[in-house]
Design a protein around this motif. Structure first.
Motif, short mmCIF file in Angstrom:
data_model
loop_
_atom_site.label_atom_id
_atom_site.label_comp_id
_atom_site.label_asym_id
_atom_site.label_seq_id
_atom_site.Cartn_x
_atom_site.Cartn_y
_atom_site.Cartn_z
N PRO A 1 34.24 44.50 42.79
CA PRO A 1 34.06 43.19 43.43
C PRO A 1 34.19 43.26 44.95
N ALA A 2 33.39 42.44 45.62
CA ALA A 2 33.45 42.40 47.08
C ALA A 2 34.77 41.81 47.56
N ALA A 3 35.38 40.93 46.77
CA ALA A 3 36.68 40.36 47.11
C ALA A 3 37.41 39.98 45.84
N LEU A 4 38.73 40.02 45.90
CA LEU A 4 39.58 39.66 44.77
C LEU A 4 40.66 38.70 45.23
N ILE A 5 40.97 37.73 44.39
CA ILE A 5 42.00 36.72 44.68
C ILE A 5 43.00 36.75 43.54
N ALA A 6 44.29 36.91 43.85
CA ALA A 6 45.33 36.95 42.83
C ALA A 6 45.44 35.61 42.13
N GLU A 7 45.97 35.62 40.91
CA GLU A 7 46.03 34.41 40.10
C GLU A 7 46.99 33.37 40.64
N GLY B 1 47.32 33.14 44.14
CA GLY B 1 46.93 32.98 45.53
C GLY B 1 47.80 33.73 46.50
N GLY B 2 48.66 34.62 45.99
CA GLY B 2 49.61 35.31 46.86
C GLY B 2 49.03 36.43 47.67
N ILE B 3 47.89 36.98 47.27
CA ILE B 3 47.28 38.09 48.00
C ILE B 3 45.78 38.08 47.76
N VAL B 4 45.04 38.57 48.76
CA VAL B 4 43.58 38.65 48.70
C VAL B 4 43.19 40.06 49.10
N GLY B 5 42.16 40.60 48.46
CA GLY B 5 41.65 41.92 48.82
C GLY B 5 40.16 41.88 49.02
N VAL B 6 39.71 42.39 50.15
CA VAL B 6 38.28 42.37 50.51
C VAL B 6 37.80 43.81 50.68
N MET B 7 36.66 44.13 50.08
CA MET B 7 36.13 45.48 50.16
C MET B 7 35.49 45.71 51.52
N THR B 8 35.85 46.84 52.15
CA THR B 8 35.28 47.23 53.43
C THR B 8 34.69 48.64 53.29
N THR B 9 34.13 49.15 54.37
CA THR B 9 33.57 50.50 54.33
C THR B 9 34.66 51.55 54.14
N GLN B 10 35.90 51.23 54.53
CA GLN B 10 37.01 52.16 54.37
C GLN B 10 37.70 52.04 53.01
N GLY B 11 37.41 50.98 52.28
CA GLY B 11 38.10 50.69 51.03
C GLY B 11 38.58 49.25 51.04
N ARG B 12 39.33 48.86 50.04
CA ARG B 12 39.77 47.48 49.96
C ARG B 12 40.86 47.19 50.99
N ALA B 13 40.65 46.12 51.76
CA ALA B 13 41.63 45.65 52.73
C ALA B 13 42.45 44.53 52.10
N LEU B 14 43.75 44.64 52.18
CA LEU B 14 44.65 43.65 51.59
C LEU B 14 45.22 42.74 52.66
N ARG C 1 45.82 28.28 38.32
CA ARG C 1 46.36 28.33 36.96
C ARG C 1 45.31 27.94 35.93
N THR C 2 44.26 27.28 36.34
CA THR C 2 43.18 26.91 35.42
C THR C 2 42.07 27.97 35.37
N THR C 3 42.06 28.89 36.35
CA THR C 3 40.99 29.88 36.44
C THR C 3 41.47 31.30 36.24
N GLY C 4 42.72 31.58 36.61
CA GLY C 4 43.18 32.96 36.66
C GLY C 4 42.67 33.64 37.91
N ALA C 5 42.83 34.96 37.95
CA ALA C 5 42.37 35.73 39.10
C ALA C 5 40.87 35.57 39.28
N ILE C 6 40.42 35.73 40.52
CA ILE C 6 39.01 35.49 40.85
C ILE C 6 38.42 36.72 41.52
N ALA C 7 37.17 37.01 41.18
CA ALA C 7 36.41 38.07 41.84
C ALA C 7 35.18 37.47 42.48
N LEU C 8 34.90 37.86 43.72
CA LEU C 8 33.66 37.48 44.40
C LEU C 8 32.76 38.70 44.34
N VAL C 9 31.63 38.55 43.68
CA VAL C 9 30.74 39.67 43.39
C VAL C 9 29.45 39.50 44.17
#
Length: 693
Positions: free
Chosen positions: A544-550, A552-565, A660-668
């Motif tokens: 996934p291009a981005a991930l969101i914790a269930e 909302g405590g942390i977000v991770g975005v994919m970069t050329t170097q790897g996932r940035a937190l 809480r109604t969706t769980g973790a989220i991925a942006l693809v």
């Protein structure tokens, strides 16, 4: 028309011949069909109601009647469908049989219960599992059957003992969902463990009542007493290792030693699994046969082989009870018991038929075991070993001079088992140990020749107070294994990381391998196509291009170097899982350093996607980040770690309440832009999901 009819008849004739060739080998496919049905049940995105389950049962009965009227050649087809439906129904029955209340909110207050399990968390904190739970201001009907509490901080309270009734003040919450859509579903795992809430305590544990004479916990008390005795005789990681292989208690081994064992792919020696059960049963079987052979006349008058098999089965049963009877040990016991019963009946103990019977028993008793890496790796290694050595036996393939054959057998066994389990281990744990064969060759033979016999010797000498002799010998072997693990883990390039596969990868690889091994005739090589397809899907899987914790405590975005937190600290479990699934070996702090911008800021902004499909992702951390945020820009997705008191106008906001109604989220990233996928989209609404409405 005539040509088409002739071609159809020729095709049916070829299919009939191919199916008739399978006669005598169809039992091997029974657990495969059950597994397909079980996997299909767990893959559903909705919970079947009683009407649908009754319909499935009726369909199975109808197909069974059809099978009775079908010719011998094609009868396996409706039977296979019946078995698949039976697998799904078994999983449904099991799911309902373990049902219990699940906490639906975050709870803080008094927690009281009886200690039924002790272990350690990933952060090395002592964890207690409680049943007969009482929660403050919570009715019994809404109280979970079991809760698990990690004991953090400087605990000055009592040491929890098996069966003791204790109380503390704890933070509890519902079991968390997958850390990302399609990831490991802890909610489902907790459901089958009857865990209705998990949490932590930072205050001392108070003992309310001493352990009672409850026979349901008798073996638990014996286990912990033996574990304490072993760790007192063998201090440090050696004692923790010895306690783990004798009683299943892993609480005495350090995280550093665990990491070395994992990096060298020898962590399987810690778990009481097929290797330990097989070594113990085989040693006792051989020992009893030697004893009977040494008694004048006994070998001639008594069925020594059968008596030895009975003794080995009794020893294996005692080992099962002593180890706590977890799923992995139960599975190993079933496999050993099937082999020993075959010895009693003068049947071949090690065969694909015996493995199939063991798999059927395990799947019927615990259908959920199919989804775990333990079941998959155990049966993958066993099937591969039995098949390869069976082919060599039937083909009378020699492995060198007689004196060299045991060494070659050990080398081949380690290589075959390692190859068979490598894809499963990489899929579940995202790592490949490059020196695993070396580490296992240096460790596994010593486990069989010294550690297990020494453990049996210690048990035999314990009534005379001489168990220290066996434990001392056991310690020698375990020190060597730990030293090998530490050395291998320190080698350059000892371990590499791989990204997680898609949902169809492992099923395709497994099905293809089973076709190659189990199918009779040239068509078996078609299984290689399925395995290759699984490998291609794995290699081509995108993260996934981005991930969101269930929460909302942390977000991770994919970069050329790897996932940035978006955070250097906090939400460590989620961060670790994301990075492992990416096949990225860096830690959270280094991943946070990839974030473009001020990492110390409480407001993080990132661009997700390419071209016209880009989305701006904003992460607001805590009340400070929320207070500093002025307004939304069009198209922004705002993630907030705390629920705003006043709604953010014009924003697409994901706060803890909505998450809480969706769980973790991925942006693809798709061809037409960025798509949002939630954990709930993937897992659906099942009885164990617990999504907020």
């Amino acid at each position: 028309m005539r040509m088409a009819r002739r071609s159809l008849l020729q095709g049916l004739g070829a299919l009939e011949h191919m199916m008739l060739v399978q006669r005598g080998h169809l039992l091997h496919w029974v657990p495969v069909c059950l597994a397909v049905g079980i996997g299909g049940f767990f893959a559903l995105r909705f919970e079947p109601d009683m009407t649908q389950l009754a319909g499935a049962a009726g369909l199975a009965l109808t197909l069974a009647l059809i099978a009775r009227r079908t010719g011998e050649a094609f009868r396996p087809i409706p039977v296979a469908l019946v078995l698949m439906l039976a697998g799904a129904l078994l999983a449904a029955v099991r799911s309902h049989s373990v049902a219990g209340p699940v906490l639906g909110w975050r709870y803080y207050g008094a927690v009281e219960g009886r200690v039924v399990a002790l272990d350690r968390s990933g952060s090395d904190a002592v964890r207690v599992t409680l049943d007969r739970v009482v929660l403050e201001r919570v009715s019994p009907a809404r109280t979970p059957l079991r809760v698990r509490v990690s004991l953090h901080g400087q605990m000055q309270g009592i040491d929890p003992q098996p069966g003791m009734r204790v109380m503390t003040t704890a933070h509890l919450s519902p079991p968390g969902g997958p850390t990302e859509p399609g990831g490991f579903d802890f909610q489902r795992h907790a459901w089958f463990a009857k865990l209705g809430a998990v949490g932590y305590a930072r205050v001392p544990l108070v003992g309310l009542e001493l352990p009672q004479n409850d026979w349901s916990l008798a073996t638990f008390r014996v286990r912990m007493a033996i574990s304490a005795h072993v760790r007192a005789a063998l201090p440090g990681d050696v004692g923790g290792f010895a306690a783990a292989v004798t009683t299943g208690d892993r609480s005495g081994i350090s995280l550093a030693a665990l990491e070395d064992l994992r990096a060298s792919n020898t962590a399987h020696l810690l778990a009481i699994s097929g290797l330990h059960m097989g070594l113990l049963s085989g040693f006792v079987l051989g020992l009893l046969r030697l004893v009977l052979a040494a008694i004048p006349g006994a070998a001639l008058r008594l069925p020594a082989r059968r008596i030895a098999a009975v003794g080995a089965l009794i020893a294996a049963t005692g080992y099962l009870a002593l180890s706590g009877g977890n799923v992995a040990t139960e599975r190993a016991y079933v496999m050993a018991a099937v082999a020993l019963v075959a010895v009693m009946l003068n049947r071949r103990a090690i065969s694909l038929r015996a493995v199939a019977i063991a798999a059927i028993i395990v799947l019927v008793l615990r259908p959920e075991a199919l989804l775990g890496p333990g079941f998959q790796m155990s049966f993958a290694a066993t099937v591969a070993l039995v098949a390869v050595f069976g082919w060599m036996r039937d083909g009378r393939v020699k492995t060198g001079p007689r004196w060299l054959q045991p060494v070659v057998g050990v080398l081949m066994s380690s290589a075959i088992a390692g190859l068979a389990t490598a894809p499963i281990g990489a899929a579940h744990f995202n790592t490949i140990s490059h020196y695993a064969l070396l580490a296992n060759l240096a460790s596994v033979p010593l486990m069989g020749m010294l550690v297990v016999p020494a453990a049996v010797l210690a048990a035999l000498l314990a009534p005379f107070g001489l168990d220290w002799i066996g434990l001392w010998l056991m310690g020698l072997g375990l020190r060597w294994i730990l030293a090998v693990a530490e050395w291998v883990a320190s080698l350059d390039g000892a371990r590499s990381f791989v990204h997680g596969p898609g949902p169809w990868v492992l099923p395709l690889i497994a099905f293809g391998a089973l076709v190659v091994i189990l199918w009779q005739g040239r068509a078996r090589w078609g299984g290689l196509t399925a395995m290759a397809l699984g490998g291609l899907l794995w290699a081509g899987a995108d993260r996934p291009a981005a991930l969101i914790a269930e929460d909302g405590g942390i977000v991770g975005v994919m970069t050329t170097q790897g996932r940035a937190l978006s955070k250097e600290k906090g939400a460590g479990f989620v961060a670790q899982n994301w990075l492992e699934n990416d096949g990225d070996g860096v830690d959270q702090q280094n991943a946070a350093a990839r974030w473009q911008g001020d990492i110390a800021s409480r407001t993080k902004l990132a661009t997700v996607g390419l071209g016209a499909g880009t989305v701006e992702l904003v992460h607001l951390i805590g009340k400070t980040g929320l207070a500093d945020f002025a307004s939304c820009a069009p198209g922004q997705v705002v993630v907030v770690s705390v629920t705003p008191q006043v709604p953010l106008a014009g924003c697409d906001v994901y706060d803890p309440k909505r998450l809480r109604t969706t769980g973790a989220i991925a942006l693809v990233q798709g061809r037409d832009g960025v798509h949002l996928r939630t954990a709930r989209d993937v897992t659906g609404d099942r009885m164990w999901s617990g999504w907020a409405r």
